[in-house]
Motif scaffolding. Structure first.
Motif, short mmCIF file in Angstrom:
data_model
loop_
_atom_site.label_atom_id
_atom_site.label_comp_id
_atom_site.label_asym_id
_atom_site.label_seq_id
_atom_site.Cartn_x
_atom_site.Cartn_y
_atom_site.Cartn_z
N THR A 1 0.85 -1.18 0.00
CA THR A 1 0.00 0.00 0.00
C THR A 1 0.89 1.24 0.00
O THR A 1 2.03 1.19 0.46
N GLY B 1 -4.54 2.20 -1.53
CA GLY B 1 -5.02 1.33 -0.45
C GLY B 1 -4.38 1.58 0.90
O GLY B 1 -4.45 0.71 1.78
N HIS B 2 -3.75 2.73 1.10
CA HIS B 2 -3.05 3.02 2.35
C HIS B 2 -3.96 3.75 3.33
O HIS B 2 -5.03 4.25 2.97
N ILE C 1 -4.66 -1.42 -3.64
CA ILE C 1 -3.28 -1.82 -3.37
C ILE C 1 -2.63 -2.28 -4.66
O ILE C 1 -3.30 -2.70 -5.60
#
Length: 379
Positions: A247, A266-267, A289
């Motif tokens: 991520t 996706g972090h 991600i």
């Protein structure tokens, strides 16, 4: 006696492997039966864990052994198990070609004592080899740790418009967290934070690949979304990440017009403390991600920063840190802590957060990697 042979169990194949011998021909060892069964005298000694003695080989009841014994001219023999912690690990054997009946009670007592000494020596050697392997692994891990540390920024830009601090604490010797600050020109910077799943060599290698890719392409890919799309294609095409994932949150800041542009793979969403309204925004942008799909449309957003605004980037090791009851530190606590400590300098804020997480968990060291990056706007 003419011959002494030490044989140890090869555990994977359950056969006896010769480790030392004297006085016996290579033909004998090439043709000797070494599978562990009760049809041979040596197998009987090992499996029964009892010394086997034949003082006159004219009288043998095991055909498999008799053929070889008679061919070699052996007149008497003795096999005693080499026992370690109650289990046989090998066999000590003695033969004679000249006389019969030499294996008396006194000889057997000495013979079994010698087998005991061999067992101790064998155990000590295995422990020594294990220690040497552990030491070598620790040395290699230290090298990997030093290399990984060198991939993180040695120093962060000192600008009149803003100040930055960062911290990366691996859960183990090496980890998968990564942060970076790349200065594009005299004032504009890129801020990156990423999390590779796992805490092993594989995670560190992927982190290194990520950093190398970014530094190689940063001059060509001048927008966060473009960098994320290019990274995603690289991971999908070139990296086998079936059991690992990456991520990332990628930001660019231009202090000349106070514009912050960002994209997310996706972090965890960074926190932005707004000094004017004394409130916190969560910077969110759509994106997956890396490496899941060949083409991902990463959303790019932008906002404006003002004097004393604070940007806090973090990995999930912070918000997922657990107390003794299994409760997470959580995003709400991090929000509240940022509000309470907004007057602190970036490094002081990082230190305060780390102290509070340690108090919350009751631990000095954490189960997951933890990375924090703080940027504060000065003017």
């Amino acid at each position: 006696f003419d011959l002494c042979v030490i044989r140890f169990l090869e555990e994977e194949t359950m056969t006896l492997v010769v480790k030392s011998q004297q006085g016996m021909s290579s033909i004998h060892f090439g043709q000797s039966e070494r599978n562990l069964n009760m049809e041979t005298y040596i197998g009987q000694a090992f499996l029964s864990n009892v010394t086997t003695i034949v003082n006159d080989t004219d009288f043998l009841d095991k055909e498999t052994s008799a053929e070889i014994i008679h061919r070699e001219g052996i007149t008497c023999l003795a096999h005693t198990p080499i026992i370690l912690e109650g289990e046989p690990v090998g066999v000590l054997s003695a033969f004679s070609r000249t006389v019969k009946g030499i294996f008396t009670e006194e000889f057997i007592a000495l013979f079994e004592n010698l087998a005991g000494q061999i067992a101790i020596a064998w155990r000590n050697d295995k422990q020594l080899q294990s220690l040497l392997e552990v030491r070598e692994q620790e040395h290699e891990m230290q090298i990997a740790k030093d290399i990984q540390r060198s991939l993180l920024p040695a120093s962060l830009p000192e600008m009149k418009e803003f100040t930055i601090a960062g911290l990366c604490v691996p859960a183990h010797q090496i980890g998968g967290d990564y942060y970076d600050c790349i200065q594009r020109n005299e004032s504009e910077i890129d801020l990156i934070i990423a999390d590779v799943s796992g805490h092993n060599i594989g995670s560190a290698l992927i982190m290194a690949e990520t950093r190398t890719f970014i530094h190689a392409r940063v001059s060509d890919l001048k927008q966060p979304a473009k960098m994320l799309r290019s990274l995603n294609k690289f991971f999908f095409d070139n990296m086998d990440c079936s059991d690992l994932f990456v991520t990332m949150f990628y930001l660019q800041y231009d202090p000349e017009d106070h514009k912050l542009s960002y994209g997310n793979a996706g972090h965890n969403n960074p926190l932005l403390w707004r000094s004017r309204s004394r409130s916190i925004d969560h910077l969110d942008a759509e994106g997956l991600i890396f490496g899941i799909k060949p083409h991902v449309d990463f959303e790019q957003k932008s906002t404006r920063l003002e004097t004393d605004d604070i940007l806090l980037l973090y990995t999930d090791g912070i918000v997922e840190a657990e107390d003794s009851n299994g409760n997470f530190f959580g995003i709400d606590r991090l929000d509240k802590l940022l509000c309470e400590c907004a007057e602190l300098a970036p490094q002081e804020l990082i230190d305060r957060i780390m102290d509070q997480v340690r108090i919350f968990t009751g631990l000095r060291h954490f189960k997951d990697d933890i990375t924090l990056v703080v940027m504060k706007v000065l003017k």
